[in-house]
Design a protein around this motif. Sequence first.
Motif, PDB file in Angstrom:
ATOM      1  N   GLU A   1       7.669  -2.310   4.713  1.00  0.00           N
ATOM      2  CA  GLU A   1       7.858  -3.740   4.456  1.00  0.00           C
ATOM      3  C   GLU A   1       8.565  -4.447   5.606  1.00  0.00           C
ATOM      4  OE1 GLU A   1       9.780  -3.356   0.636  1.00  0.00           O
ATOM      5  OE2 GLU A   1       7.876  -3.738  -0.403  1.00  0.00           O
ATOM      6  N   ASN A   2       9.389  -3.727   6.367  1.00  0.00           N
ATOM      7  CA  ASN A   2      10.064  -4.306   7.532  1.00  0.00           C
ATOM      8  C   ASN A   2       9.309  -4.011   8.834  1.00  0.00           C
ATOM      9  OD1 ASN A   2      10.588  -1.584   7.744  1.00  0.00           O
ATOM     10  ND2 ASN A   2      12.771  -1.816   8.175  1.00  0.00           N
ATOM     11  N   ARG A   3       8.059  -3.569   8.725  1.00  0.00           N
ATOM     12  CA  ARG A   3       7.156  -3.233   9.826  1.00  0.00           C
ATOM     13  C   ARG A   3       7.549  -1.940  10.552  1.00  0.00           C
ATOM     14  NH1 ARG A   3       8.342  -8.211  11.742  1.00  0.00           N
ATOM     15  NH2 ARG A   3       8.428  -7.418  13.875  1.00  0.00           N
ATOM     16  N   ALA A   4       8.436  -1.137   9.973  1.00  0.00           N
ATOM     17  CA  ALA A   4       8.797   0.153  10.570  1.00  0.00           C
ATOM     18  C   ALA A   4       7.579   1.071  10.558  1.00  0.00           C
ATOM     19  CB  ALA A   4       9.942   0.799   9.791  1.00  0.00           C
ATOM     20  N   ILE A   5       7.421   1.815  11.668  1.00  0.00           N
ATOM     21  CA  ILE A   5       6.297   2.755  11.758  1.00  0.00           C
ATOM     22  C   ILE A   5       6.736   4.162  12.147  1.00  0.00           C
ATOM     23  CG2 ILE A   5       4.516   1.024  12.202  1.00  0.00           C
ATOM     24  CD1 ILE A   5       4.738   1.715  15.215  1.00  0.00           C
ATOM     25  N   GLY A   6       7.954   4.326  12.649  1.00  0.00           N
ATOM     26  CA  GLY A   6       8.351   5.656  13.081  1.00  0.00           C
ATOM     27  C   GLY A   6       9.842   5.825  13.213  1.00  0.00           C
ATOM     28  N   TYR A   7      10.222   7.105  13.330  1.00  0.00           N
ATOM     29  CA  TYR A   7      11.617   7.465  13.568  1.00  0.00           C
ATOM     30  C   TYR A   7      11.633   8.778  14.351  1.00  0.00           C
ATOM     31  CZ  TYR A   7      16.531   8.565  12.762  1.00  0.00           C
ATOM     32  OH  TYR A   7      17.854   8.860  12.936  1.00  0.00           O
ATOM     33  N   LYS A   8      12.295   8.759  15.496  1.00  0.00           N
ATOM     34  CA  LYS A   8      12.398   9.936  16.365  1.00  0.00           C
ATOM     35  C   LYS A   8      11.019  10.524  16.693  1.00  0.00           C
ATOM     36  CE  LYS A   8      17.120  11.148  15.158  1.00  0.00           C
ATOM     37  NZ  LYS A   8      18.046  12.183  14.712  1.00  0.00           N
ATOM     38  N   ASN A   9      10.088   9.648  17.057  1.00  0.00           N
ATOM     39  CA  ASN A   9       8.718  10.011  17.461  1.00  0.00           C
ATOM     40  C   ASN A   9       7.928  10.733  16.365  1.00  0.00           C
ATOM     41  OD1 ASN A   9       6.786   9.591  19.479  1.00  0.00           O
ATOM     42  ND2 ASN A   9       6.973  11.698  20.193  1.00  0.00           N
ATOM     43  N   LYS A  10       8.239  10.404  15.114  1.00  0.00           N
ATOM     44  CA  LYS A  10       7.487  10.943  13.974  1.00  0.00           C
ATOM     45  C   LYS A  10       7.146   9.801  13.022  1.00  0.00           C
ATOM     46  CE  LYS A  10       9.463  15.603  13.876  1.00  0.00           C
ATOM     47  NZ  LYS A  10       8.687  16.006  14.975  1.00  0.00           N
ATOM     48  N   LEU A  11       6.043   9.975  12.303  1.00  0.00           N
ATOM     49  CA  LEU A  11       5.687   9.001  11.278  1.00  0.00           C
ATOM     50  C   LEU A  11       6.740   9.028  10.180  1.00  0.00           C
ATOM     51  CD1 LEU A  11       1.864   9.713  10.880  1.00  0.00           C
ATOM     52  CD2 LEU A  11       2.928   7.837  12.128  1.00  0.00           C
ATOM     53  N   ILE A  12       6.986   7.896   9.570  1.00  0.00           N
ATOM     54  CA  ILE A  12       7.969   7.819   8.494  1.00  0.00           C
ATOM     55  C   ILE A  12       7.371   8.315   7.185  1.00  0.00           C
ATOM     56  CG2 ILE A  12       9.356   6.235   7.098  1.00  0.00           C
ATOM     57  CD1 ILE A  12       9.692   4.535   9.628  1.00  0.00           C
ATOM     58  N   TYR A  13       6.109   8.018   6.950  1.00  0.00           N
ATOM     59  CA  TYR A  13       5.493   8.312   5.653  1.00  0.00           C
ATOM     60  C   TYR A  13       4.409   9.376   5.775  1.00  0.00           C
ATOM     61  CZ  TYR A  13       7.885   4.017   4.523  1.00  0.00           C
ATOM     62  OH  TYR A  13       8.848   3.069   4.364  1.00  0.00           O
ATOM     63  N   TRP A  14       4.351  10.223   4.764  1.00  0.00           N
ATOM     64  CA  TRP A  14       3.287  11.208   4.630  1.00  0.00           C
ATOM     65  C   TRP A  14       2.482  10.808   3.407  1.00  0.00           C
ATOM     66  CZ3 TRP A  14       1.077  14.727   7.542  1.00  0.00           C
ATOM     67  CH2 TRP A  14       0.197  15.627   6.957  1.00  0.00           C
ATOM     68  N   LEU A  15       1.372  10.132   3.642  1.00  0.00           N
ATOM     69  CA  LEU A  15       0.506   9.647   2.567  1.00  0.00           C
ATOM     70  C   LEU A  15      -0.880  10.233   2.775  1.00  0.00           C
ATOM     71  CD1 LEU A  15       1.596   5.902   2.763  1.00  0.00           C
ATOM     72  CD2 LEU A  15       2.311   7.546   1.025  1.00  0.00           C
ATOM     73  N   PRO A  16      -1.250  11.246   1.996  1.00  0.00           N
ATOM     74  CA  PRO A  16      -2.547  11.898   2.213  1.00  0.00           C
ATOM     75  C   PRO A  16      -3.732  10.930   2.260  1.00  0.00           C
ATOM     76  CG  PRO A  16      -1.237  13.175   0.674  1.00  0.00           C
ATOM     77  CD  PRO A  16      -0.485  11.893   0.923  1.00  0.00           C
TER      78      PRO A  16
ATOM     79  N   VAL B   1       2.097   4.498  -7.014  1.00  0.00           N
ATOM     80  CA  VAL B   1       2.700   5.824  -6.830  1.00  0.00           C
ATOM     81  C   VAL B   1       1.904   6.810  -7.686  1.00  0.00           C
ATOM     82  CG1 VAL B   1       4.777   7.188  -7.306  1.00  0.00           C
ATOM     83  CG2 VAL B   1       4.994   4.865  -6.395  1.00  0.00           C
ATOM     84  N   ASP B   2       1.695   8.024  -7.169  1.00  0.00           N
ATOM     85  CA  ASP B   2       1.057   9.079  -7.964  1.00  0.00           C
ATOM     86  C   ASP B   2       1.636  10.424  -7.552  1.00  0.00           C
ATOM     87  OD1 ASP B   2      -0.306   9.999  -5.642  1.00  0.00           O
ATOM     88  OD2 ASP B   2      -2.084   8.814  -6.085  1.00  0.00           O
ATOM     89  N   GLU B   3       1.062  11.494  -8.062  1.00  0.00           N
ATOM     90  CA  GLU B   3       1.615  12.829  -7.798  1.00  0.00           C
ATOM     91  C   GLU B   3       1.566  13.239  -6.325  1.00  0.00           C
ATOM     92  OE1 GLU B   3      -2.669  13.075  -8.731  1.00  0.00           O
ATOM     93  OE2 GLU B   3      -0.990  12.256  -9.873  1.00  0.00           O
ATOM     94  N   ARG B   4       0.718  12.606  -5.539  1.00  0.00           N
ATOM     95  CA  ARG B   4       0.603  12.950  -4.115  1.00  0.00           C
ATOM     96  C   ARG B   4       1.213  11.897  -3.195  1.00  0.00           C
ATOM     97  NH1 ARG B   4      -5.020  13.159  -2.822  1.00  0.00           N
ATOM     98  NH2 ARG B   4      -4.465  14.223  -0.911  1.00  0.00           N
ATOM     99  N   HIS B   5       1.609  10.762  -3.756  1.00  0.00           N
ATOM    100  CA  HIS B   5       2.104   9.649  -2.947  1.00  0.00           C
ATOM    101  C   HIS B   5       3.408   9.116  -3.547  1.00  0.00           C
ATOM    102  CE1 HIS B   5      -2.205   9.938  -2.115  1.00  0.00           C
ATOM    103  NE2 HIS B   5      -1.887   9.523  -0.906  1.00  0.00           N
ATOM    104  N   ALA B   6       4.490   9.274  -2.823  1.00  0.00           N
ATOM    105  CA  ALA B   6       5.824   8.896  -3.316  1.00  0.00           C
ATOM    106  C   ALA B   6       6.054   7.389  -3.300  1.00  0.00           C
ATOM    107  CB  ALA B   6       6.897   9.591  -2.482  1.00  0.00           C
ATOM    108  N   TYR B   7       5.185   6.645  -2.632  1.00  0.00           N
ATOM    109  CA  TYR B   7       5.343   5.198  -2.517  1.00  0.00           C
ATOM    110  C   TYR B   7       4.035   4.507  -2.878  1.00  0.00           C
ATOM    111  CZ  TYR B   7       9.238   6.777   0.324  1.00  0.00           C
ATOM    112  OH  TYR B   7      10.367   7.420   0.766  1.00  0.00           O
ATOM    113  N   ALA B   8       4.144   3.333  -3.471  1.00  0.00           N
ATOM    114  CA  ALA B   8       2.966   2.486  -3.647  1.00  0.00           C
ATOM    115  C   ALA B   8       2.582   1.965  -2.264  1.00  0.00           C
ATOM    116  CB  ALA B   8       3.278   1.338  -4.590  1.00  0.00           C
ATOM    117  N   TYR B   9       1.303   1.729  -2.061  1.00  0.00           N
ATOM    118  CA  TYR B   9       0.817   1.280  -0.753  1.00  0.00           C
ATOM    119  C   TYR B   9      -0.481   0.521  -0.942  1.00  0.00           C
ATOM    120  CZ  TYR B   9      -2.322   5.251  -1.292  1.00  0.00           C
ATOM    121  OH  TYR B   9      -3.266   6.127  -1.784  1.00  0.00           O
ATOM    122  N   SER B  10      -0.844  -0.216   0.091  1.00  0.00           N
ATOM    123  CA  SER B  10      -2.100  -0.966   0.093  1.00  0.00           C
ATOM    124  C   SER B  10      -2.801  -0.761   1.421  1.00  0.00           C
ATOM    125  CB  SER B  10      -1.834  -2.460  -0.091  1.00  0.00           C
ATOM    126  OG  SER B  10      -1.171  -2.709  -1.305  1.00  0.00           O
TER     127      SER B  10
END
Length: 155
Positions: free
Chosen positions: A7-22, A140-149
Amino acid sequence: MIAAVAENRAIGYKNKLIYWLPNDLKRFKQLTTGHTILMGRRTFESLPKGALPNRRNCVLTRGKRELPGCECFASWQEFIATCRPDEEVFIIGGATLYRDLLPYADRLCLTEVQDTPAEADTFFPDYSDWQEQWREDHPVDERHAYAYSFVDYVR
């Protein structure tokens, strides 16, 4: 351009993706396979297995060197001169490429994550002046810890 943004346009931290969304990874693969992907050197170095299969992997790097499975370019102009007029190019990061090349983009394929991470050091540029063309919301579902669009934007 293709990215997963908070939501704040963040995309990474320490050269890694923040989110793991299959489903985001699946969409990324579906959209980019068979096309050209352009990334910065640090983004390339963050890929767990190196160059992504079934794509033309291109890297912008100041220290022009050879990277396995990639074509390296010192500048955007050098890269674009090698592209066919009908070639679809996906810019996949990082933040410097997104910022510098946003004026040349005609489409944003974003996964907007309904979260603001506690830690982030890399952000996608402001795209508030782009027009939403398409959206698909996911709870949110069993494979995704966050809602997303999945959201596509055009100028």
